[in-house]
Design a protein around this motif. Structure first.
Motif, PDB file in Angstrom:
ATOM      1  N   ILE A 182       0.848  -1.354   0.034  1.00 46.13           N
ATOM      2  CA  ILE A 182      -0.089   0.104   0.052  1.00 46.13           C
ATOM      3  C   ILE A 182       0.963   1.085   0.116  1.00 46.13           C
ATOM      4  O   ILE A 182       1.830   1.422   0.911  1.00 46.13           O
ATOM      5  CB  ILE A 182      -0.978  -0.161   1.247  1.00 46.13           C
ATOM      6  CG1 ILE A 182      -1.785  -1.170   1.219  1.00 46.13           C
ATOM      7  CG2 ILE A 182      -1.775   1.354   1.322  1.00 46.13           C
ATOM      8  CD1 ILE A 182      -2.657  -1.620   2.537  1.00 46.13           C
ATOM      9  N   TYR A 200     -10.923  -1.151  -0.389  1.00 44.73           N
ATOM     10  CA  TYR A 200     -10.716  -0.667  -1.576  1.00 44.73           C
ATOM     11  C   TYR A 200      -9.372  -1.500  -2.266  1.00 44.73           C
ATOM     12  O   TYR A 200      -9.429  -1.553  -3.469  1.00 44.73           O
ATOM     13  CB  TYR A 200     -10.496   0.461  -1.444  1.00 44.73           C
ATOM     14  CG  TYR A 200     -11.560   1.652  -1.212  1.00 44.73           C
ATOM     15  CD1 TYR A 200     -11.825   2.475  -2.374  1.00 44.73           C
ATOM     16  CD2 TYR A 200     -12.367   1.688  -0.389  1.00 44.73           C
ATOM     17  CE1 TYR A 200     -12.688   3.101  -2.337  1.00 44.73           C
ATOM     18  CE2 TYR A 200     -13.555   2.346  -0.294  1.00 44.73           C
ATOM     19  CZ  TYR A 200     -13.617   3.329  -1.243  1.00 44.73           C
ATOM     20  OH  TYR A 200     -14.929   4.262  -1.361  1.00 44.73           O
ATOM     21  N   CYS A 201      -8.431  -1.984  -1.618  1.00 41.83           N
ATOM     22  CA  CYS A 201      -7.283  -2.453  -2.346  1.00 41.83           C
ATOM     23  C   CYS A 201      -7.183  -3.737  -2.740  1.00 41.83           C
ATOM     24  O   CYS A 201      -6.410  -4.370  -3.367  1.00 41.83           O
ATOM     25  CB  CYS A 201      -6.040  -2.276  -1.116  1.00 41.83           C
ATOM     26  SG  CYS A 201      -5.438  -0.395  -0.987  1.00 41.83           S
ATOM     27  N   GLU A 230       0.382  -3.270  -6.308  1.00 43.99           N
ATOM     28  CA  GLU A 230       0.503  -1.983  -5.615  1.00 43.99           C
ATOM     29  C   GLU A 230      -0.712  -1.381  -5.312  1.00 43.99           C
ATOM     30  O   GLU A 230      -1.252  -0.890  -6.374  1.00 43.99           O
ATOM     31  CB  GLU A 230       1.692  -0.983  -5.991  1.00 43.99           C
ATOM     32  CG  GLU A 230       1.695   0.192  -5.186  1.00 43.99           C
ATOM     33  CD  GLU A 230       2.969   1.195  -5.775  1.00 43.99           C
ATOM     34  OE1 GLU A 230       2.337   1.948  -6.603  1.00 43.99           O
ATOM     35  OE2 GLU A 230       4.199   1.030  -5.481  1.00 43.99           O
ATOM     36  N   CYS A 231      -1.128  -0.975  -4.253  1.00 42.49           N
ATOM     37  CA  CYS A 231      -2.476  -0.183  -4.063  1.00 42.49           C
ATOM     38  C   CYS A 231      -2.080   1.478  -3.756  1.00 42.49           C
ATOM     39  O   CYS A 231      -1.668   1.840  -2.984  1.00 42.49           O
ATOM     40  CB  CYS A 231      -3.494  -0.661  -3.062  1.00 42.49           C
ATOM     41  SG  CYS A 231      -4.968  -0.061  -2.802  1.00 42.49           S
ATOM     42  N   ARG A 232      -2.900   2.458  -4.496  1.00 39.87           N
ATOM     43  CA  ARG A 232      -2.774   3.650  -4.350  1.00 39.87           C
ATOM     44  C   ARG A 232      -4.045   4.489  -4.250  1.00 39.87           C
ATOM     45  O   ARG A 232      -5.102   4.028  -4.899  1.00 39.87           O
ATOM     46  CB  ARG A 232      -1.681   4.389  -5.314  1.00 39.87           C
ATOM     47  CG  ARG A 232      -0.532   3.668  -5.692  1.00 39.87           C
ATOM     48  CD  ARG A 232       0.303   4.277  -6.618  1.00 39.87           C
ATOM     49  NE  ARG A 232       0.722   5.646  -6.389  1.00 39.87           N
ATOM     50  CZ  ARG A 232       1.664   6.201  -5.502  1.00 39.87           C
ATOM     51  NH1 ARG A 232       2.423   5.153  -5.205  1.00 39.87           N
ATOM     52  NH2 ARG A 232       1.918   7.351  -5.148  1.00 39.87           N
ATOM     53  N   TRP A 248      -2.984  -0.252  -8.785  1.00 36.25           N
ATOM     54  CA  TRP A 248      -4.017  -0.320  -8.584  1.00 36.25           C
ATOM     55  C   TRP A 248      -4.425   1.100  -7.975  1.00 36.25           C
ATOM     56  O   TRP A 248      -4.004   1.111  -6.758  1.00 36.25           O
ATOM     57  CB  TRP A 248      -4.509  -1.415  -7.726  1.00 36.25           C
ATOM     58  CG  TRP A 248      -5.994  -1.494  -7.357  1.00 36.25           C
ATOM     59  CD1 TRP A 248      -6.545  -1.076  -6.118  1.00 36.25           C
ATOM     60  CD2 TRP A 248      -7.384  -1.740  -7.934  1.00 36.25           C
ATOM     61  NE1 TRP A 248      -7.804  -1.227  -5.896  1.00 36.25           N
ATOM     62  CE2 TRP A 248      -8.569  -1.617  -7.249  1.00 36.25           C
ATOM     63  CE3 TRP A 248      -7.639  -2.216  -9.317  1.00 36.25           C
ATOM     64  CZ2 TRP A 248      -9.774  -1.788  -7.362  1.00 36.25           C
ATOM     65  CZ3 TRP A 248      -8.738  -2.132  -9.901  1.00 36.25           C
ATOM     66  CH2 TRP A 248      -9.851  -2.231  -8.742  1.00 36.25           C
ATOM     67  N   SER A 249      -5.016   2.019  -8.625  1.00 37.27           N
ATOM     68  CA  SER A 249      -5.451   3.329  -8.170  1.00 37.27           C
ATOM     69  C   SER A 249      -7.005   3.383  -7.665  1.00 37.27           C
ATOM     70  O   SER A 249      -7.681   3.046  -8.549  1.00 37.27           O
ATOM     71  CB  SER A 249      -4.991   4.519  -8.982  1.00 37.27           C
ATOM     72  OG  SER A 249      -3.699   4.320  -9.114  1.00 37.27           O
ATOM     73  N   THR A 255     -14.120   3.272  -7.401  1.00 37.13           N
ATOM     74  CA  THR A 255     -13.098   2.304  -7.866  1.00 37.13           C
ATOM     75  C   THR A 255     -13.463   1.342  -8.969  1.00 37.13           C
ATOM     76  O   THR A 255     -14.764   1.573  -9.509  1.00 37.13           O
ATOM     77  CB  THR A 255     -12.915   1.115  -6.513  1.00 37.13           C
ATOM     78  OG1 THR A 255     -11.912   0.263  -6.988  1.00 37.13           O
ATOM     79  CG2 THR A 255     -14.273   0.471  -6.467  1.00 37.13           C
TER      80      THR A 255
END
Length: 269
Positions: A182, A200-201, A230-232, A248-249, A255
């Motif tokens: 994250i 969300y991630c 990677e979550c942003r 993943w943004s 989302t």
């Protein structure tokens, strides 16, 4: 006469700035399960205050032995909301399952929940005035103060723990050794306080897991082409694949939908 005496006894000594000032306890109820978890709920009147005291025991969490004041709502069951580490948390929800009560307990720091049912014996022995006094003592002693301000470190640790469980499920389904990170530098305190970051991630991991359940070919492709997710938090939701890294943004309130995410992987892996 006894009700008046109980009310006066419990109200004596309540600080004017107390969260329970101007209230008195009604008949409470104890819930328990075979694992030894116990939750005691004591409604407070007047009813329009929409408050209750909730006591926790045997939950193997930092809530154990504590009495907290909760705001009560009746949307999808009766929910009891408590301010904890700077966030409003619903640790307890009670549902009427067509004639019997089902209490769902999700302690702080837990990744799941458990069920409790009314405990007739403990309810009969319950002394609500003692619980009421216990809360007053906790306020006076400052017992709950450390758990009131927003605690970024705690919520970061909790988010990584929850996301780790989703990663483990994806790795089991796909036969992979995926890792997930994250990008905390993209998530300021207000956003962390607002969003359920693990939820969300989880999107790309859940889509990868779904694809792995479709065929052995999908498994082999994912094993070869994905190593990291990677979550942003960004200005707009997006999904990219760079080398063997999925980026993943997400955005507050937005989302990519599961179908779109699965389609992206189908077309780009």
């Amino acid at each position: 006469m006894s009700v008046v005496a109980l009310s006066l006894g419990c109200s004596r000594g309540v600080r004017p700035d107390s969260a329970i000032a101007g209230t008195k306890p009604l008949t409470g109820k104890v819930y328990s399960n075979e694992a030894g978890e116990q939750v005691t709920i004591i409604p407070l009147e007047p009813a329009d205050a929409k408050k209750a005291l909730v006591e926790f025991n045997g939950t193997k969490s930092e809530l154990d032995g504590k009495v907290v004041v909760a705001s009560v709502d009746r949307d999808r069951g009766t929910g009891y909301w408590t301010q904890w580490r700077g966030r409003s948390q619903r640790f307890v929800t009670v549902h009427d399952r067509g004639g019997y009560e089902d209490l769902i307990l999700s302690p702080v720091g837990a990744t799941g929940y458990t069920h409790l049912k009314p405990d007739t014996g403990r309810t009969a022995a319950l002394k609500v005035e003692k619980v009421f006094e216990r809360y007053q003592e906790a306020e006076a002693d400052g017992e709950l103060k450390p758990f009131l301000p927003f605690d970024r470190k705690f919520w970061v640790t909790q988010a990584e723990k929850e996301l780790g469980a989703t990663v483990a499920e994806a790795n089991t389904a796909c036969g992979t050794k995926l890792s997930a990170t994250i990008a905390w530098d993209s998530i300021p305190d207000p956003v962390l306080n607002e969003l359920s970051i693990p939820s969300y991630c989880a999107g790309p991991l859940e889509s990868l897991q779904k694809l792995c359940g479709r065929s052995e070919e999908a498994k082999r492709t994912i094993q070869q082409k994905v190593q990291t997710v990677e979550c942003r938090v960004e200005a707009a939701p997006a999904l990219k694949l760079e080398a063997q890294k999925v980026i993943w943004s997400v955005k507050s309130g937005e989302t990519l939908q599961p179908e779109a995410t699965t389609t992206f992987f189908t077309e780009n892996l």
